[in-house]
Design a protein around this motif. Structure first.
Motif, PDB file in Angstrom:
ATOM      1  N   ARG A 175       0.836  -1.195   0.000  1.00 18.33           N
ATOM      2  CA  ARG A 175       0.000   0.000   0.000  1.00 18.33           C
ATOM      3  C   ARG A 175       0.872   1.248   0.000  1.00 18.33           C
ATOM      4  NH1 ARG A 175      -2.308  -3.873   3.067  1.00 18.33           N
ATOM      5  NH2 ARG A 175      -4.447  -4.459   2.530  1.00 18.33           N
ATOM      6  N   THR A 176       0.390   2.274  -0.674  1.00 17.08           N
ATOM      7  CA  THR A 176       1.165   3.511  -0.806  1.00 17.08           C
ATOM      8  C   THR A 176       0.455   4.687  -0.125  1.00 17.08           C
ATOM      9  OG1 THR A 176       0.120   4.340  -2.834  1.00 17.08           O
ATOM     10  CG2 THR A 176       1.859   2.679  -3.092  1.00 17.08           C
ATOM     11  N   LYS A 177       1.157   5.784  -0.056  1.00 17.76           N
ATOM     12  CA  LYS A 177       0.542   7.040   0.351  1.00 17.76           C
ATOM     13  C   LYS A 177      -0.303   7.563  -0.806  1.00 17.76           C
ATOM     14  CE  LYS A 177       4.814   8.090   2.838  1.00 17.76           C
ATOM     15  NZ  LYS A 177       6.007   8.991   2.872  1.00 17.76           N
ATOM     16  N   SER A 215      -4.718   6.460  -3.109  1.00 14.90           N
ATOM     17  CA  SER A 215      -3.612   5.596  -2.686  1.00 14.90           C
ATOM     18  C   SER A 215      -3.713   4.319  -3.509  1.00 14.90           C
ATOM     19  CB  SER A 215      -3.702   5.289  -1.187  1.00 14.90           C
ATOM     20  OG  SER A 215      -4.921   4.629  -0.889  1.00 14.90           O
ATOM     21  N   PHE A 223       5.828   5.449  -1.683  1.00 19.19           N
ATOM     22  CA  PHE A 223       5.977   4.190  -0.954  1.00 19.19           C
ATOM     23  C   PHE A 223       6.286   4.496   0.507  1.00 19.19           C
ATOM     24  CE2 PHE A 223       6.729   2.837  -5.308  1.00 19.19           C
ATOM     25  CZ  PHE A 223       5.946   1.692  -5.374  1.00 19.19           C
ATOM     26  N   ASN A 224       5.723   3.702   1.387  1.00 15.99           N
ATOM     27  CA  ASN A 224       5.873   3.956   2.815  1.00 15.99           C
ATOM     28  C   ASN A 224       7.256   3.609   3.348  1.00 15.99           C
ATOM     29  OD1 ASN A 224       3.141   4.878   3.726  1.00 15.99           O
ATOM     30  ND2 ASN A 224       2.540   2.948   2.765  1.00 15.99           N
ATOM     31  N   SER A 225       7.995   2.777   2.610  1.00 13.15           N
ATOM     32  CA  SER A 225       9.344   2.410   3.033  1.00 13.15           C
ATOM     33  C   SER A 225      10.107   1.885   1.824  1.00 13.15           C
ATOM     34  CB  SER A 225       9.300   1.345   4.131  1.00 13.15           C
ATOM     35  OG  SER A 225       8.792   0.126   3.614  1.00 13.15           O
ATOM     36  N   ASP A 239       8.961  -1.599   0.978  1.00 10.54           N
ATOM     37  CA  ASP A 239       7.763  -1.678   0.137  1.00 10.54           C
ATOM     38  C   ASP A 239       8.115  -1.463  -1.334  1.00 10.54           C
ATOM     39  OD1 ASP A 239       6.172  -2.193   2.284  1.00 10.54           O
ATOM     40  OD2 ASP A 239       5.171  -0.239   2.318  1.00 10.54           O
ATOM     41  N   GLN A 240       9.022  -0.529  -1.580  1.00 11.28           N
ATOM     42  CA  GLN A 240       9.422  -0.272  -2.964  1.00 11.28           C
ATOM     43  C   GLN A 240      10.142  -1.490  -3.561  1.00 11.28           C
ATOM     44  OE1 GLN A 240      11.695   3.311  -3.591  1.00 11.28           O
ATOM     45  NE2 GLN A 240      12.245   2.737  -5.687  1.00 11.28           N
TER      46      GLN A 240
END
Length: 214
Positions: free
Chosen positions: A26-28, A108, A181-183, A186-187
């Motif tokens: 999940r993304t911002k 998102s 991307f939150n981190s 995640d990417q």
């Protein structure tokens, strides 16, 4: 012009019916600016279809080879410029179409091996697509560009209209900036997922210990 998100058959963005996976990436939230979309789409169109503007130029210059006249030269240049303006206006017009509105909403993203979903908020049902809707992925310096396949409209139109729809197709894509991307994990998972879908080459940014997507 064949709309990039046609009504009826071939719809690319649909209400997502599958249950959300707890392992999905999940993304911002992100909103694609219309000017950015227009600039990127125009670049794709003219890299691919530059020859279309050359055809009227060449055809109208042929008489000047046998009987030179500045009128033929002026007419050739005028028609070529007009074609470029009309084709560019067609690309710009995509941003004003109701069917394209979803491309420019603030959403998102949710990336799962089964689907891609877009959420404007937690209350509204997500809209999304299957991975087989994605034709190719380009990795830019600060974003991923997911190019969508041209819808198959052969069942709805035929003959010269089908030929024209394919010829005048306007690229439609999802623009995924790396910053949403939150981190970094995640990417990396997202890139691994793209490789598993054969949308990125195996060596593109690969790291030996990168975590795998579910």
């Amino acid at each position: 012009m064949q709309p990039p998100i046609p009504r009826g058959g071939g719809r690319q963005f649909v209400q997502q019916q599958q249950a959300s996976s707890p392992l999905a990436i999940r993304t911002k939230k992100h909103q694609l600016d219309k000017n950015t979309f227009t600039r990127m789409a125009l670049t794709q169109v003219w890299k691919r279809d530059w020859w279309q503007a050359v055809i009227p130029l060449v055809v109208l210059l042929l008489p000047a080879v046998f009987s030179f006249s500045w009128w033929w030269v002026a007419a050739a240049l005028l028609v070529a410029v007009l074609y470029v303006l009309v084709r560019s206006a067609q690309v710009t017009g995509v941003t004003q179409m109701e069917q394209s509105k979803v491309l420019f909403d603030r959403v998102s993203y949710e990336f799962d091996p089964r689907y891609i979903a877009m959420r404007s908020n937690e209350k509204d049902p997500p809209r999304g697509m299957n991975w087989d809707t994605i034709e190719s992925v380009r990795r830019d310096k600060d974003a991923y560009v997911l190019n969508l396949k041209q819808p198959d409209v052969a069942e709805h139109i035929s003959g010269w209209r089908l030929w024209l729809a394919k010829l005048m197709w306007v690229p439609v894509f999802l623009h995924i900036p790396t910053r949403i991307f939150n981190s970094s994990k995640d990417q990396q998972m997202f890139e691994n997922l793209l490789r598993r879908k054969n949308l990125l080459p195996a060596e593109a940014g690969a790291t030996p210990n990168a975590p795998k997507a579910a």
